[in-house]
Design an enzyme around this catalytic site. Structure first.
Site, PDB file in Angstrom:
ATOM      1  N   ASP A  90       0.859  -1.185   0.000  1.00  0.00           N
ATOM      2  CA  ASP A  90       0.000   0.000   0.000  1.00  0.00           C
ATOM      3  C   ASP A  90       0.898   1.238   0.000  1.00  0.00           C
ATOM      4  O   ASP A  90       2.096   1.137   0.264  1.00  0.00           O
ATOM      5  CB  ASP A  90      -0.927   0.014   1.214  1.00  0.00           C
TER       6      ASP A  90
ATOM      7  N   GLU B  48      12.943   5.407  -9.564  1.00  0.00           N
ATOM      8  CA  GLU B  48      13.400   5.202  -8.186  1.00  0.00           C
ATOM      9  C   GLU B  48      12.536   4.174  -7.474  1.00  0.00           C
ATOM     10  O   GLU B  48      13.038   3.336  -6.737  1.00  0.00           O
ATOM     11  CB  GLU B  48      13.379   6.525  -7.422  1.00  0.00           C
TER      12      GLU B  48
ATOM     13  N   ASP C   8      -2.769  -2.756  -2.836  1.00  0.00           N
ATOM     14  CA  ASP C   8      -3.806  -1.776  -2.519  1.00  0.00           C
ATOM     15  C   ASP C   8      -3.372  -0.398  -3.015  1.00  0.00           C
ATOM     16  O   ASP C   8      -2.218  -0.184  -3.376  1.00  0.00           O
ATOM     17  CB  ASP C   8      -4.043  -1.735  -1.004  1.00  0.00           C
TER      18      ASP C   8
ATOM     19  N   HIS D 135      -0.621  -0.907   4.967  1.00  0.00           N
ATOM     20  CA  HIS D 135      -1.202   0.429   5.164  1.00  0.00           C
ATOM     21  C   HIS D 135      -0.735   1.039   6.479  1.00  0.00           C
ATOM     22  O   HIS D 135      -0.332   2.209   6.525  1.00  0.00           O
ATOM     23  CB  HIS D 135      -2.726   0.328   5.146  1.00  0.00           C
TER      24      HIS D 135
END
Length: 877
Positions: A644, A682, A714, A852
């Site tokens: 995420d 990058e 995600d 997350h």
């Protein structure tokens, strides 16, 4: 006033201690609260007169077309084309391509994928929030382009001119840039004719672009333009992209708010018939203007007014009621006033004249601004709304400047969400059970189907709305995993203990000296709660902080961290973000050791303190490497990866949170969180480094590399799917080929995109009633997308309102065809059980939620990459 303006990114959240660590407390940034109806006199900070200069960022195209109806195009057209006051950009060049991006159907179906529909699981009959759209058997439409020379800025005038022109085939729909007709243009090569309307006169050129084919972006766009045209006949107003009934607003005078009921609607592509997606929507409108909020903030904190106002208001969404448009506040222009002027065409004199913002709103909207010294709110045009140039770049557009007095606050702040009375009152209208929600959308569809004007508009393009919801057959995996429909094992955990507990022996307990008794009591509760989990705490080394200063807290902890320390525990007296960030940065970057923070007020309730102590003990054990529980997943030598992203617009950087499973039960992870300041190159380089480190850790723990890697990704919107598949995953597979060499041909690699922000719904049929589907319900047909291998999964239990499923889309399946759709769905559901901060299932797979939490912690609190010495534990819980 020069100051840093805080950005609000997509992945933003509450500032301060993390919710699972500190189970209560509001943000350290104080957002404006609802205020009283009566406002005090304008504070000095709002009435200081500035020099009146020509405002460089003032726009004037929204003036019902008046500002761009120049009588002398050579003198004014170029100048006025750049001006707006609180309106939309009038230039439509490139508008077709921009609008059609919303309707592009990405083809990310893995090559050789046999199908997406499972064949097992208990069948469950469900209703959906989709309504069938019937079309003519031989449906046909045409796309035309209309050019106005010189440019005619106001869309209503353009539409009226086209409607009056005999050269335009009827019927047609026009959204300001795209012109669609049911009849072809004659002659097909195009027509030109002179025309005039009000003060504009010039030439209109119409040419035929092509025939609209079904299941194309143009087709979907046309369907939605026709749909939008019907809503005006239902007394609905468009705010943003949704439609609402302002005349049916429910007022909450005690909170100075009103709730507008409405619907979110769109015709979407699906594996079933052409369908209209309908979902209940609510718009929360404050009865207080931004100027009212500024007055209130000044009265509470006059010494730091401008900084506090900027911090609280920048990033908020406001509504201007004179045109029902929403804007994001990107900055406050403290040196600009409503007395500043801009050039505007006068229809009476047919000359350009200078007019102030205050005069403009009085003449155009009959709005008399009361405070001539109020600053202006600046809203930047969104990049996606700007037309592209021939070179592909977006054109530059002036910023929108708005008086705070015409802007009404919308939505909820963190402070408002912490107000239980407010949330309870709002839930009465916004938290709707499945039967009521489905009943509202069916009633709306019936109203559309029976309304004569809606029938006429739809019928002109061969469309008709079916007045009932689409049904489907889902599958349930519930009985295979747990007995309870709630999918909750909190009591079972307390009775049986953790799956693999880890004791906390050497730890320090840091607290404010005034909380000494509370700290002693909580230590006892923590020791007692840990016994029910099968773990234990040793005697802590207690450290009392004499003065509540951030530097003293950090210094006290830093001086007592040694190499053998298991945990730093902090009982914090307040939810202060700066102190929390400093403690986490010390423990996770400078001197790596797991840490746990709890607010003092969280443990003050005697009735809840044992529950808090149990959750804290469980969390600490997992941070030390323990495993709370496990689910049987018979997949050998498999690595599950969760990914995420956190975006920080203030610093123009992104944090890529990635977690890699290391064991067969998928309960232990290695984490990697690069801070990316450059471009895609990058990011690809950092991903290669992260996968190298994780695969090395996997080999050290299991003796060999995994034979299968399953990536759950995600934070990917539909418009980014093809880019992720063709760029990010391609680079990732090239990196893996360097590691695996000749063994790459036997590596199974599957990538699944996770999407939480969906509005598709399922309602389980239970007799004559509708209920939320039980956790483990999967729908992989009817409302799924063409060119996708996707499914909707309801994994969490919801006891109030309507549950929202999560959308999973398999976009890569390399050498892994032996896993059938049923197995992918079961694996996904099982992984929603393994988030150790909640004794039940969650909305997404645990690896994604871990990623997350990791990305948010690094981007919001650490601002640096954590030490590698701590990355083999769930320190970010």
């Amino acid at each position: 006033m020069s100051q840093q303006i805080k950005g609000r990114g997509r992945a933003r959240g509450r500032a301060g201690p993390r919710p699972e660590e500190v189970t209560s407390g509001a943000s350290s940034v104080q957002a404006p609260a609802p205020i009283a109806a009566a406002c005090p006199a304008p504070p000095p900070g709002l009435s200081v007169q500035a020099g009146v200069a020509a405002p460089s960022g003032v726009h004037a195209a929204e003036c019902s077309g008046a500002a761009q109806q120049a009588g002398d195009p050579g003198q004014l057209s170029e100048r006025m084309a750049r001006l707006r006051v609180g309106g939309e950009a009038s230039g439509e060049r490139g508008g077709l391509q921009r609008k059609l991006l919303r309707f592009q159907m990405a083809n990310v179906r893995p090559e050789g994928a046999a199908g997406k529909k499972g064949s097992s699981g208990a069948p469950v009959q469900v209703m959906t929030n989709f309504v069938r759209i019937n079309t003519e058997d031989k449906w046909c439409a045409y796309q035309l382009a209309a050019d106005f020379r010189p440019m005619l800025g106001a869309k209503p005038l353009r539409e009226k001119l086209l409607n009056d022109a005999q050269q335009v085939p009827k019927p047609f729909v026009y959204d300001g840039g795209c012109l669609y007709t049911k009849q072809p243009l004659a002659p097909a090569e195009g027509v030109k004719f002179a025309a005039s309307i009000k003060s504009w006169s010039g030439e209109v050129a119409i040419r035929q672009v092509g025939v609209i084919e079904k299941n194309t972006p143009q087709w979907l766009h046309l369907m939605n333009v026709v749909l939008g045209k019907t809503q005006s006949h239902l007394n609905m107003q468009m705010v943003g992209r949704n439609f609402y009934y302002p005349d049916q607003a429910t007022k909450l005078p005690q909170h100075r708010m009103e709730v507008w009921p409405g619907f979110e609607m769109a015709i979407k592509p699906s594996d079933g018939p052409l369908m209209l997606h309908v979902d209940v929507s609510h718009k929360i409108i404050h009865m207080s203007t931004v100027l009212d909020v500024m007055y209130d903030m000044y009265n509470r904190n006059p010494g730091n007014f401008q900084a506090a106002a900027t911090d609280a208001l920048v990033g908020q969404i406001v509504l201007t009621r004179h045109n029902n448009k929403t804007y994001r506040i990107d900055a406050i222009e403290w040196d600009k006033r409503v007395t500043e002027t801009f050039p505007r065409y006068n229809k009476s004199t047919r000359q350009s004249e200078e007019i102030s913002l205050a005069q403009y709103f009085a003449q155009t909207y009959n709005v008399n601004l009361s405070d001539s010294g109020q600053p202006l709110l600046m809203s930047k045009p969104r990049k996606r709304d700007l037309p592209p140039t021939k070179g592909g770049r977006r054109e530059q557009a002036e910023n929108v400047l708005l008086p705070p007095e015409v802007c009404f606050m919308t939505g909820l702040t963190d402070e408002m969400r912490a107000d239980r009375n407010l949330m309870k009152d709002l839930a009465t209208f916004t938290r709707i059970d499945p039967s009521t929600r489905c009943g509202k959308l069916v009633k709306f569809a019936s109203t559309m189907a029976q309304n004569r004007e809606c029938q006429r508009v739809l019928g002109e393009f061969g469309l008709a709305v079916a007045p009932n919801a689409v049904e489907a057959t889902a599958a349930s995996w519930l009985r295979r995993l747990v007995d309870s429909e709630r999918a909750d094992w909190d009591n079972a955990l307390k009775g049986n203990g953790m799956f693999q507990p880890v004791n906390c022996k050497n730890w320090i307990f840091v607290y404010s000296q005034r909380d000494e008794q509370a700290a002693a009591d909580f230590c006892q509760k923590l020791s007692r709660a840990s016994q029910s989990l099968g773990m234990s705490f040793g005697e802590p080394y207690v450290l009392a902080v004499a003065q509540d200063r951030d530097q003293l807290w950090v210094k006290t902890i830093e001086e007592n961290i040694d190499q053998g320390l298991d945990l730093v525990f902090c009982l914090l007296p307040s939810n202060k973000k700066q102190r929390y960030d400093s403690i986490k940065r010390l423990c996770y970057v400078n001197k790596p050791v797991p840490s746990q923070c709890v607010l003092t007020k969280t443990i003050r309730n005697p009735a809840k303190v044992m529950s808090v102590a149990t959750k804290v003990a469980l969390q600490i054990s997992c941070k030390l490497g323990g495993v709370a529980w496990a689910v049987s997943i018979p997949m050998k030598r498999t690595m599950i990866v969760g990914m995420d992203t956190y975006h920080d617009k203030r610093q123009s950087v992104s944090v890529q949170g990635i977690v890699f499973s290391l064991n067969e039960t998928f309960t232990q992870y290695y984490s990697y969180s690069p801070i990316v300041k450059g471009g895609k190159a990058e990011l690809h380089n950092r991903l290669e480094v992260g996968f190298n480190l994780a695969l090395q850790k996997f080999r050290e723990k299991n003796g060999d590399l995994p034979t299968r890697i399953i990536l759950y990704r995600d934070g990917v919107g539909d418009s980014m799917l093809e880019e992720v598949k063709n760029s990010e995953l391609l680079q990732l597979k090239q990196s893996l080929s360097k590691i695996y060499g000749e063994r790459m041909s036997s590596l199974g690699f599957k990538a699944i995109v996770v999407k939480k922000l969906v509005s598709s719904r399922m309602f389980r049929k239970q007799g004559s009633q509708l209920r939320n589907p039980a956790p483990g319900t999967v729908l992989d047909d009817v409302i799924t997308m063409p060119n996708f291998v996707d499914f909707f999964l309801v994994s969490q239990y919801v006891n109030q309102g309507t549950v929202t499923p999560t959308h999973y889309n398999v976009i890569e399946d390399m050498n892994d065809a032996n896993i059938k759709p049923d197995q992918v769905q079961q694996l996904t559901y099982k992984l929603t059980h393994l988030y150790f901060n909640w004794p039940g299932t969650i909305r997404v797979v645990a690896p994604c939620h871990y990623a997350h939490r990791l990305a948010y912690l690094v981007g919001q609190n650490l601002m640096e990459e954590p030490s590698p010495q701590i990355c083999d534990r769930l320190f970010f819980l």
